[in-house]
Design a protein around this motif. Structure first.
Motif, PDB file in Angstrom:
ATOM      1  N   PRO A  40       3.466   8.481   5.751  1.00  0.00           N
ATOM      2  CA  PRO A  40       4.769   8.498   5.075  1.00  0.00           C
ATOM      3  C   PRO A  40       5.393   9.898   5.128  1.00  0.00           C
ATOM      4  O   PRO A  40       4.685  10.901   5.019  1.00  0.00           O
ATOM      5  CB  PRO A  40       4.450   8.117   3.635  1.00  0.00           C
ATOM      6  CG  PRO A  40       3.064   7.596   3.642  1.00  0.00           C
ATOM      7  CD  PRO A  40       2.381   8.140   4.847  1.00  0.00           C
ATOM      8  N   THR A  41       6.687   9.943   5.252  1.00  0.00           N
ATOM      9  CA  THR A  41       7.403  11.219   5.249  1.00  0.00           C
ATOM     10  C   THR A  41       7.633  11.674   3.812  1.00  0.00           C
ATOM     11  O   THR A  41       7.452  10.906   2.863  1.00  0.00           O
ATOM     12  CB  THR A  41       8.772  11.074   5.948  1.00  0.00           C
ATOM     13  OG1 THR A  41       9.566  10.162   5.169  1.00  0.00           O
ATOM     14  CG2 THR A  41       8.618  10.572   7.374  1.00  0.00           C
ATOM     15  N   THR A  98      11.190   8.767  -2.378  1.00  0.00           N
ATOM     16  CA  THR A  98      11.859   7.516  -2.711  1.00  0.00           C
ATOM     17  C   THR A  98      10.975   6.616  -3.560  1.00  0.00           C
ATOM     18  O   THR A  98      11.422   6.077  -4.580  1.00  0.00           O
ATOM     19  CB  THR A  98      12.296   6.780  -1.422  1.00  0.00           C
ATOM     20  OG1 THR A  98      13.189   7.627  -0.698  1.00  0.00           O
ATOM     21  CG2 THR A  98      12.964   5.457  -1.748  1.00  0.00           C
ATOM     22  N   ARG A 107      10.450  12.140   2.508  1.00  0.00           N
ATOM     23  CA  ARG A 107      11.536  11.296   1.996  1.00  0.00           C
ATOM     24  C   ARG A 107      10.990   9.971   1.463  1.00  0.00           C
ATOM     25  O   ARG A 107      11.434   9.470   0.430  1.00  0.00           O
ATOM     26  CB  ARG A 107      12.555  11.055   3.098  1.00  0.00           C
ATOM     27  CG  ARG A 107      13.753  10.305   2.641  1.00  0.00           C
ATOM     28  CD  ARG A 107      14.750  10.146   3.766  1.00  0.00           C
ATOM     29  NE  ARG A 107      16.016   9.713   3.211  1.00  0.00           N
ATOM     30  CZ  ARG A 107      17.171   9.909   3.772  1.00  0.00           C
ATOM     31  NH1 ARG A 107      17.241  10.534   4.911  1.00  0.00           N
ATOM     32  NH2 ARG A 107      18.267   9.474   3.199  1.00  0.00           N
ATOM     33  N   THR A 108      10.026   9.384   2.174  1.00  0.00           N
ATOM     34  CA  THR A 108       9.422   8.126   1.738  1.00  0.00           C
ATOM     35  C   THR A 108       8.705   8.311   0.412  1.00  0.00           C
ATOM     36  O   THR A 108       8.882   7.517  -0.520  1.00  0.00           O
ATOM     37  CB  THR A 108       8.439   7.592   2.805  1.00  0.00           C
ATOM     38  OG1 THR A 108       9.147   7.423   4.029  1.00  0.00           O
ATOM     39  CG2 THR A 108       7.816   6.284   2.375  1.00  0.00           C
ATOM     40  N   TRP A 109       7.877   9.352   0.325  1.00  0.00           N
ATOM     41  CA  TRP A 109       7.166   9.635  -0.927  1.00  0.00           C
ATOM     42  C   TRP A 109       8.164   9.819  -2.067  1.00  0.00           C
ATOM     43  O   TRP A 109       7.999   9.242  -3.143  1.00  0.00           O
ATOM     44  CB  TRP A 109       6.316  10.894  -0.796  1.00  0.00           C
ATOM     45  CG  TRP A 109       5.002  10.700  -0.142  1.00  0.00           C
ATOM     46  CD1 TRP A 109       4.674  11.024   1.147  1.00  0.00           C
ATOM     47  CD2 TRP A 109       3.805  10.160  -0.722  1.00  0.00           C
ATOM     48  NE1 TRP A 109       3.356  10.708   1.383  1.00  0.00           N
ATOM     49  CE2 TRP A 109       2.799  10.183   0.260  1.00  0.00           C
ATOM     50  CE3 TRP A 109       3.497   9.649  -1.982  1.00  0.00           C
ATOM     51  CZ2 TRP A 109       1.503   9.732   0.022  1.00  0.00           C
ATOM     52  CZ3 TRP A 109       2.207   9.199  -2.223  1.00  0.00           C
ATOM     53  CH2 TRP A 109       1.237   9.242  -1.230  1.00  0.00           C
TER      54      TRP A 109
END
Length: 81
Positions: free
Chosen positions: A3-4, A10, A6-8
């Protein structure tokens, strides 16, 4: 794929906004442990807002202090939370 950031951010923010502050905090710690990075200001703002909406001032204070320890500086949204 991992996960990036940004994903974390979010996922943590969604948990916080849906009232799952404990889960959000767990993910915050996991994120830091797995990546060695710190979440962005939007994530911290989500955590702080979730705490304040629940009236959990003590937990909000802990997040505020942790945010500062991580070198993340508050923005206008943080101060309005």
């Amino acid at each position: 794929a991992k996960p990036t950031q940004r994903t974390w951010n979010t996922v943590i923010s969604v948990c916080a906004r849906s009232g799952q502050v404990e889960k959000a905090e767990e993910l915050l710690d996991r994120y830091a442990g797995e990546t060695g990075e710190t979440p962005g200001i939007r994530t911290w703002n989500s955590l702080l807002a979730a705490c304040m909406s629940r009236g959990d001032i003590q937990r909000a204070k802990c997040f505020w202090e942790k945010m500062h320890q991580e070198g993340v500086h508050p923005d206008i949204v943080t101060y309005n939370t």
